[in-house]
Design a protein around this motif. Structure first.
Motif, mmCIF file in Angstrom:
data_model
loop_
_atom_site.group_PDB
_atom_site.id
_atom_site.type_symbol
_atom_site.label_atom_id
_atom_site.label_comp_id
_atom_site.label_asym_id
_atom_site.label_seq_id
_atom_site.Cartn_x
_atom_site.Cartn_y
_atom_site.Cartn_z
ATOM 1 N N THR A 4 0.836 -1.182 0.000
ATOM 2 C CA THR A 4 0.000 0.000 0.000
ATOM 3 C C THR A 4 0.882 1.248 0.000
ATOM 4 O OG1 THR A 4 -1.622 -1.239 1.285
ATOM 5 C CG2 THR A 4 -1.936 1.125 1.156
ATOM 6 N N SER A 5 0.694 2.093 -0.983
ATOM 7 C CA SER A 5 1.561 3.262 -1.135
ATOM 8 C C SER A 5 1.096 4.474 -0.339
ATOM 9 C CB SER A 5 1.664 3.631 -2.612
ATOM 10 O OG SER A 5 0.375 3.961 -3.109
ATOM 11 N N ASP A 6 -0.135 4.496 0.128
ATOM 12 C CA ASP A 6 -0.671 5.660 0.825
ATOM 13 C C ASP A 6 -0.490 5.590 2.337
ATOM 14 O OD1 ASP A 6 -2.447 3.580 1.126
ATOM 15 O OD2 ASP A 6 -4.234 4.828 0.968
ATOM 16 N N GLN A 7 0.506 4.870 2.790
ATOM 17 C CA GLN A 7 0.722 4.712 4.222
ATOM 18 C C GLN A 7 1.580 5.845 4.790
ATOM 19 O OE1 GLN A 7 2.546 0.820 4.363
ATOM 20 N NE2 GLN A 7 0.625 -0.139 4.961
ATOM 21 N N THR A 8 1.298 6.159 6.034
ATOM 22 C CA THR A 8 2.151 7.097 6.770
ATOM 23 C C THR A 8 3.378 6.320 7.252
ATOM 24 O OG1 THR A 8 1.150 6.616 8.920
ATOM 25 C CG2 THR A 8 0.096 8.342 7.571
ATOM 26 N N PRO A 9 4.418 7.022 7.681
ATOM 27 C CA PRO A 9 5.591 6.299 8.197
ATOM 28 C C PRO A 9 5.254 5.365 9.362
ATOM 29 C CG PRO A 9 6.169 8.578 7.759
ATOM 30 C CD PRO A 9 4.678 8.461 7.549
ATOM 31 N N VAL A 10 4.341 5.788 10.228
ATOM 32 C CA VAL A 10 3.957 4.946 11.368
ATOM 33 C C VAL A 10 3.212 3.704 10.884
ATOM 34 C CG1 VAL A 10 2.526 4.826 13.447
ATOM 35 C CG2 VAL A 10 3.917 6.853 13.011
#
Length: 133
Positions: free
Chosen positions: A89-95
């Motif tokens: 998934t490319s829309d993830q935040t760093p966390v």
């Protein structure tokens, strides 16, 4: 609410949750089968301590043990694949990306443990039959 009125993305997520529920039911079935196997092992222990050596006292526990471990492995494999898909998934935040990687590693360990347990059941069966023959 009917499934046909749901947006496609929501329907896809609902289907994924339904599949996950079915895999959890598979795990619960495996736990129930393991419970029955342990109860039988307890009965065998008591039967053996009373010096009864009849074949009825010691039925073969390999089939339910194998089946239970296979059920767990199949369910765990499904959940491992889910965590693997979540990595892409490319829309993830760093966390959330870090969490996805940690969940992937944890799922990999669980998958390996399930595979090792199934291997052990088969390994013991094969080596016990060889020494008994």
């Amino acid at each position: 609410m009917q499934d046909s009125v749901l947006p496609a993305e929501v329907q896809e997520q609902a289907d994924l949750l339904d599949q996950s529920l079915s895999k959890i039911q598979l795990i619960l079935g495996a736990v129930a089968l393991s419970h029955g196997t342990l109860s039988e092992q307890r009965r065998q222990l008591i039967c053996g301590s009373l010096d009864e050596s009849s074949a009825a006292c010691f039925p073969d526990l390999f089939p339910p043990r194998f089946t239970s471990n296979l059920m767990v492995l199949l369910a765990v494999l499904y959940f491992f694949r889910l965590t693997e898909q979540n990595l892409d998934t490319s829309d993830q935040t760093p966390v959330s990306r870090c969490s996805s990687h940690l969940n992937y590693i944890a799922s990999l360990f669980v998958l390996l443990a399930a595979a090792i347990r199934l291997f052990d059941v088969v390994f013991v069966r094969c080596n016990t039959e060889e020494t008994a023959a």
